[in-house]
Design an enzyme around this catalytic site. Structure first.
Site, PDB file in Angstrom:
ATOM      1  N   PHE A 188      -1.616  11.297   3.936  1.00  0.00           N
ATOM      2  CA  PHE A 188      -1.000  10.155   3.251  1.00  0.00           C
ATOM      3  C   PHE A 188      -1.758   9.856   1.961  1.00  0.00           C
ATOM      4  CE2 PHE A 188      -4.133   8.493   6.221  1.00  0.00           C
ATOM      5  CZ  PHE A 188      -4.865   7.606   5.446  1.00  0.00           C
ATOM      6  N   PRO A 189      -1.072   9.531   0.867  1.00  0.00           N
ATOM      7  CA  PRO A 189      -1.761   9.156  -0.376  1.00  0.00           C
ATOM      8  C   PRO A 189      -2.577   7.883  -0.167  1.00  0.00           C
ATOM      9  CG  PRO A 189       0.535   9.715  -0.802  1.00  0.00           C
ATOM     10  CD  PRO A 189       0.381   9.626   0.687  1.00  0.00           C
ATOM     11  N   CYS A 190      -3.730   7.846  -0.782  1.00  0.00           N
ATOM     12  CA  CYS A 190      -4.621   6.690  -0.633  1.00  0.00           C
ATOM     13  C   CYS A 190      -4.164   5.564  -1.542  1.00  0.00           C
ATOM     14  CB  CYS A 190      -6.057   7.081  -0.963  1.00  0.00           C
ATOM     15  SG  CYS A 190      -7.226   5.718  -0.895  1.00  0.00           S
ATOM     16  N   GLN A 191      -3.752   4.474  -0.959  1.00  0.00           N
ATOM     17  CA  GLN A 191      -3.353   3.289  -1.715  1.00  0.00           C
ATOM     18  C   GLN A 191      -4.202   2.106  -1.266  1.00  0.00           C
ATOM     19  OE1 GLN A 191       0.632   3.903  -0.139  1.00  0.00           O
ATOM     20  NE2 GLN A 191       1.422   3.454  -2.176  1.00  0.00           N
TER      21      GLN A 191
ATOM     22  N   LEU B  32     -11.872   8.424  -0.429  1.00  0.00           N
ATOM     23  CA  LEU B  32     -11.414   7.377   0.477  1.00  0.00           C
ATOM     24  C   LEU B  32     -12.585   6.733   1.220  1.00  0.00           C
ATOM     25  CD1 LEU B  32      -9.110   5.842   1.866  1.00  0.00           C
ATOM     26  CD2 LEU B  32      -8.919   7.727   3.497  1.00  0.00           C
TER      27      LEU B  32
END
Length: 422
Positions: free
Chosen positions: A139-142, A184
Site C-alpha cells: 500500500f502507498p504510504c500516506q 515508513l
C-alpha cells in the site's frame, strides 16, 4: 575475500566510511599486490552482527506447500511480488490494481489470473471471508497521523492503508504481508507506523517487528531496500514462529543481471529504451564506470549541476554511471531524471526496459504493456521477483508448520463467483 564495494553494500555504508575505518584501524583492509586494490578477509567481518549469515554454510531447506494456500494481492502493479509468490507455490485467487497498463501487463502474462482492475475502495472482499490464507500487497504510504493519538480503523478511512486493512477485516486471513519503503519506519516521526500498528491490533492481528530487507542478499543485483510488515491473526500468533528469509552469501552484480550466467541463461534481450538529449549525453560520456558528477571537470560540474552544485549534501544520485562489477543502484520510475540517473556502464544511455526488468529479476518472457514511460514506472515500482520468491517461501514455511503442528486447516476452495465493483 570481499571487495570494498561489496562490504560497503553489505553493511549499508559508503566506501568513504570504509576508508575512514581503514585509516582508524576499525576495519583495516589488505592490498592486492597485483593491482593494489583493497579487500577484506571473510573473518574480518565476524565483528558485524548483521553479517553473521555469511558464515552459515548449512544446507538451505527445500520448502514446498503441503496444501493449496490461497492468497489475495492488492496494489499488484506489474506482478513482481505475484511472480515470486507463484514460484513459491502460493495460489493467488485475486489481484487488484488501479493502473490500467499494469493490469494489461498482468492479464497478458497470466490470462488465468483473476485480475480486478479498478479502485480498491469499490471492491467487496466479503465473498472471500475465511477463504484466504494470506493477504499481501504494497500500500502507498500516506500520512494519517494525529499528534498524540493512536488511531483506530475508522480513523484511517480515506487512505489506501485503510483499504488494505478493510480487505484483512473482510477476508479474515491467517496472516498478511505488506511491503513499503524503508522511510515508513520514521514517517511523521514514527506516528504513521504507530497508528498502523494500532489499526492492526484493533483488527485482531499481532504485528511482528518491522523488517528491512536488502535485495542484494536475495539474488537481486540491485541496492534496493524494502520494509516488510507481517501480521498474524491473534488466535494463531503464538503457535509457530515466522521466519524471515535467510540471506544468500553471494552478492550479484550488474554483469550478472545483463549477461548470461547464474541469474539468467541468456544475455539481456534487446528492447526499446529512453535516450539522453545531446547536451546531457556529452556530459554523461565523461563519467567513468562507477563514477558520478564529482568525476567531471569542475567547469562541467558547475554547468550541469547549476544551483545544486552550491547546495549541501552528497548529491550522489546525479550523473551516476553504473559499474559492471557492482550491484545497480535502486531503480526509479524514470531512468533519465537528473537527480537519480542510472547510466549504462559502457554505453552513454539509460537502461532499456528489458535491462530494467532483468535488474528487478523479472523473467525474460514477462512482457510489459503501455507506453515506454509506463513500462519503466511499472518495473521501477515492483518488488524484485527473486526477493518476492524468498518471501513466498517464508509464508509457505509458516503455513506448513501451522497446519502440520497445530492441525490448523488451510483456507477453503476458491470462490466461484466473480467480484464486481460497486
Amino acid at each position: 575475500m570481499y571487495s570494498v564495494a561489496q562490504v560497503a553494500d553489505m553493511l549499508g555504508v559508503s566506501k568513504e566510511t570504509l576508508r575512514r575505518w581503514d585509516n582508524s584501524g576499525k576495519l583495516p583492509s589488505t592490498r592486492n599486490p597485483m593491482n593494489n586494490y583493497r579487500f577484506y578477509d571473510k573473518d574480518q567481518l565476524r565483528q558485524f552482527e548483521e553479517l553473521r549469515f555469511i558464515f552459515d554454510d548449512s544446507k538451505r531447506p527445500n520448502i514446498t506447500p503441503d496444501h493449496a494456500y490461497k492468497t489475495i494481492e492488492l496494489f499488484a502493479g506489474a506482478g513482481g511480488l505475484a511472480i515470486g509468490l507463484e514460484k513459491a507455490g502460493l495460489d493467488t485467487v485475486l489481484l487488484n490494481e488501479i493502473d490500467k497498463n499494469a493490469c494489461d501487463t498482468l492479464k497478458a502474462n497470466r490470462p488465468h489470473w483473476n485480475v480486478q482492475c479498478g479502485d480498491i475502495g469499490k471492491l467487496d472482499f466479503t465473498p472471500y471471508h475465511n477463504q484466504i490464507d494470506v493477504v499481501t500487497g504494497g500500500f502507498p504510504c500516506q500520512a494519517f497521523s494525529y499528534a498524540g493519538k493512536k488511531m483506530g480503523f475508522e480513523d484511517a478511512r480515506g487512505t489506501l492503508f485503510f483499504e488494505f486493512a478493510r480487505a484483512i477485516k473482510e477476508t479474515n486471513p491467517k496472516l498478511f504481508m505488506a511491503e513499503n519503503v524503508r522511510g515508513l519506519l520514521n514517517h511523521d516521526d514514527g506516528k504513521t507506523l504507530e497508528n498502523i500498528r494500532s489499526v492492526i491490533n484493533e483488527l485482531g492481528y499481532t504485528l511482528l517487528e518491522p523488517h528491512v530487507m536488502k535485495a542484494i542478499f536475495y539474488r537481486v543485483p540491485q541496492k534496493r531496500e524494502r520494509l516488510l510488515l507481517v501480521g498474524i491473526r491473534n488466535d494463531l500468533a503464538g503457535l509457530v514462529k515466522f521466519h524471515w528469509p535467510r540471506p544468500y552469501q553471494k552478492i550479484y552484480t550488474l554483469k550478472d543481471a545483463l549477461k548470461a550466467g547464474e541469474l539468467f541463461p541468456c544475455h539481456v534481450p534487446t528492447s526499446a529504451g529512453q535516450g539522453y538529449p545531446a547536451k546531457k549525453a556529452a556530459v554523461m560520456a565523461q563519467v567513468p564506470p562507477g563514477g558520478y558528477w564529482r568525476d567531471l571537470p569542475e567547469d562541467v560540474q558547475k554547468a550541469y549541476m547549476m544551483q545544486s552544485y552550491y547546495l549541501g549534501g552528497g548529491k550522489t544520485g546525479m550523473a551516476q554511471r553504473m559499474h559492471w562489477d557492482e550491484p545497480c543502484l535502486t531503480l526509479t520510475c524514470a531512468p533519465a531524471q537528473k537527480q537519480t540517473e542510472r547510466c549504462h556502464p559502457e554505453e552513454t544511455r539509460p537502461f532499456t526496459v528489458r535491462e530494467y526488468a532483468c535488474i528487478q529479476t523479472f523473467p525474460d518472457d514477462w512482457q510489459f504493456k503501455g507506453a515506454l514511460t509506463s513500462q519503466y514506472k511499472q518495473i521501477g515500482n515492483a518488488v524484485p521477483s527473486n526477493m518476492a520468491y524468498e518471501l513466498g517461501l517464508s509464508l509457505v514455511d509458516f503455513l506448513n508448520r501451522l497446519c502440520s503442528e497445530h492441525d490448523v486447516q488451510p483456507a477453503g476452495m476458491p470462490v466461484q463467483q466473480t467480484l464486481k465493483f460497486g
